[in-house]
Write an enzyme that holds these catalytic residues in place. Structure first.
Site, PDB file in Angstrom:
ATOM      1  N   HIS A 138      97.068 -34.553   7.912  1.00 61.53           N
ATOM      2  CA  HIS A 138      95.937 -33.783   7.378  1.00 61.53           C
ATOM      3  C   HIS A 138      95.324 -34.564   6.221  1.00 61.53           C
ATOM      4  O   HIS A 138      95.962 -34.810   5.208  1.00 61.53           O
ATOM      5  CB  HIS A 138      96.416 -32.413   6.899  1.00 61.53           C
ATOM      6  CG  HIS A 138      95.338 -31.600   6.238  1.00 61.53           C
ATOM      7  ND1 HIS A 138      94.208 -31.186   6.914  1.00 61.53           N
ATOM      8  CD2 HIS A 138      95.203 -31.153   4.963  1.00 61.53           C
ATOM      9  CE1 HIS A 138      93.436 -30.500   6.086  1.00 61.53           C
ATOM     10  NE2 HIS A 138      94.015 -30.472   4.895  1.00 61.53           N
ATOM     11  N   LYS A 159      88.733 -33.074  -0.642  1.00 64.04           N
ATOM     12  CA  LYS A 159      88.814 -34.325   0.126  1.00 64.04           C
ATOM     13  C   LYS A 159      87.512 -34.612   0.869  1.00 64.04           C
ATOM     14  O   LYS A 159      86.979 -35.730   0.817  1.00 64.04           O
ATOM     15  CB  LYS A 159      89.982 -34.256   1.125  1.00 64.04           C
ATOM     16  CG  LYS A 159      91.337 -34.071   0.488  1.00 64.04           C
ATOM     17  CD  LYS A 159      92.450 -34.107   1.515  1.00 64.04           C
ATOM     18  CE  LYS A 159      92.370 -32.950   2.497  1.00 64.04           C
ATOM     19  NZ  LYS A 159      92.589 -31.635   1.859  1.00 64.04           N
ATOM     20  N   ASP A 177      89.671 -34.213   8.206  1.00 66.09           N
ATOM     21  CA  ASP A 177      90.555 -33.077   8.481  1.00 66.09           C
ATOM     22  C   ASP A 177      91.844 -33.489   9.189  1.00 66.09           C
ATOM     23  O   ASP A 177      92.929 -33.270   8.685  1.00 66.09           O
ATOM     24  CB  ASP A 177      89.837 -31.993   9.281  1.00 66.09           C
ATOM     25  CG  ASP A 177      90.628 -30.700   9.313  1.00 66.09           C
ATOM     26  OD1 ASP A 177      91.095 -30.282   8.234  1.00 66.09           O
ATOM     27  OD2 ASP A 177      90.806 -30.135  10.398  1.00 66.09           O
ATOM     28  N   ARG A 243      99.384 -44.068 -16.459  1.00 69.29           N
ATOM     29  CA  ARG A 243      98.189 -44.458 -17.204  1.00 69.29           C
ATOM     30  C   ARG A 243      97.999 -45.968 -17.229  1.00 69.29           C
ATOM     31  O   ARG A 243      96.943 -46.452 -17.627  1.00 69.29           O
ATOM     32  CB  ARG A 243      98.266 -43.919 -18.640  1.00 69.29           C
ATOM     33  CG  ARG A 243      98.333 -42.400 -18.690  1.00 69.29           C
ATOM     34  CD  ARG A 243      98.340 -41.871 -20.101  1.00 69.29           C
ATOM     35  NE  ARG A 243      97.091 -42.182 -20.799  1.00 69.29           N
ATOM     36  CZ  ARG A 243      96.819 -41.752 -22.027  1.00 69.29           C
ATOM     37  NH1 ARG A 243      97.707 -41.002 -22.669  1.00 69.29           N
ATOM     38  NH2 ARG A 243      95.679 -42.073 -22.606  1.00 69.29           N
TER      39      ARG A 243
END
Length: 309
Positions: A138, A159, A177, A243
């Site tokens: 997915h 998305k 999808d 980071r």
């Protein structure tokens, strides 16, 4: 249900069906091929009967040296109920003994005008593609600067909206999808879209749009090798996100591990631009340029220099 049958080879490679029409629905379960040279000499102990058999000039020339009884015996042993088919290459004449054995066993006997080596190579490539391990994920698959980026995340995280922005910025949509993934080779995953939703994008509040119709043929592609996974998740205040970019996550799909980047989603973040930069930075890393590593080395050098002073 078998992925490949003998009739698929006939259609794909325009093979001539000599006999054994009743067997063209036999399944093919392996991409390995066999050139039964040692079997022609009478050694059938390790005969791979479940493979497609190729008879080239070498095999048939040796076959001509055998006696009549040996010819009948060898061909009957070659034509088993398990064998998908036998293909005679170079448009060579089919021996009568082979034709008779094919008719008796119902095994398809085919002929091709191609050389044995050329046909063997094409058959192997075709079968490996069709018989490759597959799965469905997915997410959204987009081609960004030549990098196949699989965007994953919970439903509703954004998305498809991000993919739409990427398409508007000149990148190409592969699947939305549901992404069908097949492992065509070791460490090589290729993603594509199910036929039913090919070139379609679902945007909440807008509905389903056809990307190729709206943006043109240059905005889509049928398949793409996947090299990077970007997972979108809702920003969690309690979670520590990378980071510097020194730590590299991995995600395993089938038998292949892919680099995975987790991007926290919050209002005001331009995800399309961030994913673009992530794809470019990934390419740079593969070329040996790692900005995070260079920064870390400079930092360590500065610390060591400060300690010496």
């Amino acid at each position: 249900m078998p992925k490949v049958r003998t009739k698929d080879l006939i259609e794909q490679f325009h093979l001539e069906l000599i006999s054994g029409e009743e067997g063209i629905h036999r399944p093919i379960d392996t991409s390995d091929l066999s050139r039964p040279g040692i079997e022609m000499a009478g050694f059938f102990t390790y005969y791979p009967a479940d493979r497609v058999q190729l008879l080239g000039k070498t095999e048939l020339t040796f076959f001509d040296t055998l006696t009549s009884d040996q010819k009948q015996e060898r061909m009957k042993a070659l034509c088993t109920e398990e064998t998908p088919c036998i293909i005679v290459t170079r448009n060579q004449d089919v021996p009568d003994e082979l034709l008779q054995a094919s008719r008796e066993s119902g095994m398809p006997l085919l002929r091709s005008s191609q050389t044995t080596t050329r046909l063997s190579s094409r058959l192997t490539n075709y079968l490996e593609g069709k018989l490759a391990p597959t799965t469905a994920v997915h997410g959204v698959l987009v081609d960004i600067y030549g990098v196949g980026v699989l965007i994953t995340g919970q439903s509703g995280v954004g998305k498809s909206e991000t993919a739409l922005e990427l398409v508007k910025r000149g990148h190409r949509l592969v699947a939305d999808d549901s992404v069908e993934i097949r492992q065509e080779d070791e460490d090589m995953l290729v993603g594509s879209s199910p036929d039913l939703i090919e070139h379609l994008l679902e945007i909440r509040g807008l509905g389903i749009i056809n990307v190729m119709t709206l943006f043109g043929a240059g905005a889509v592609r049928n398949y793409k090798r996947i090299t990077l996974v970007i997972n979108l998740e809702i920003w969690d205040q309690k979670k520590n996100y990378d980071r510097l970019g020194l730590d590299e996550e991995k995600m395993k799909i089938i038998d292949t591990e892919l680099t995975k980047i987790t991007l926290p989603v919050r209002p005001g973040r331009n995800l399309a631009v961030i994913i673009e930069v992530a794809a470019m930075n990934f390419r740079l890393k593969r070329m040996g340029v790692n900005a995070a590593q260079q920064f870390s080395e400079r930092l360590m050098s500065a610390i060591e220099l400060g300690n010496q002073e």
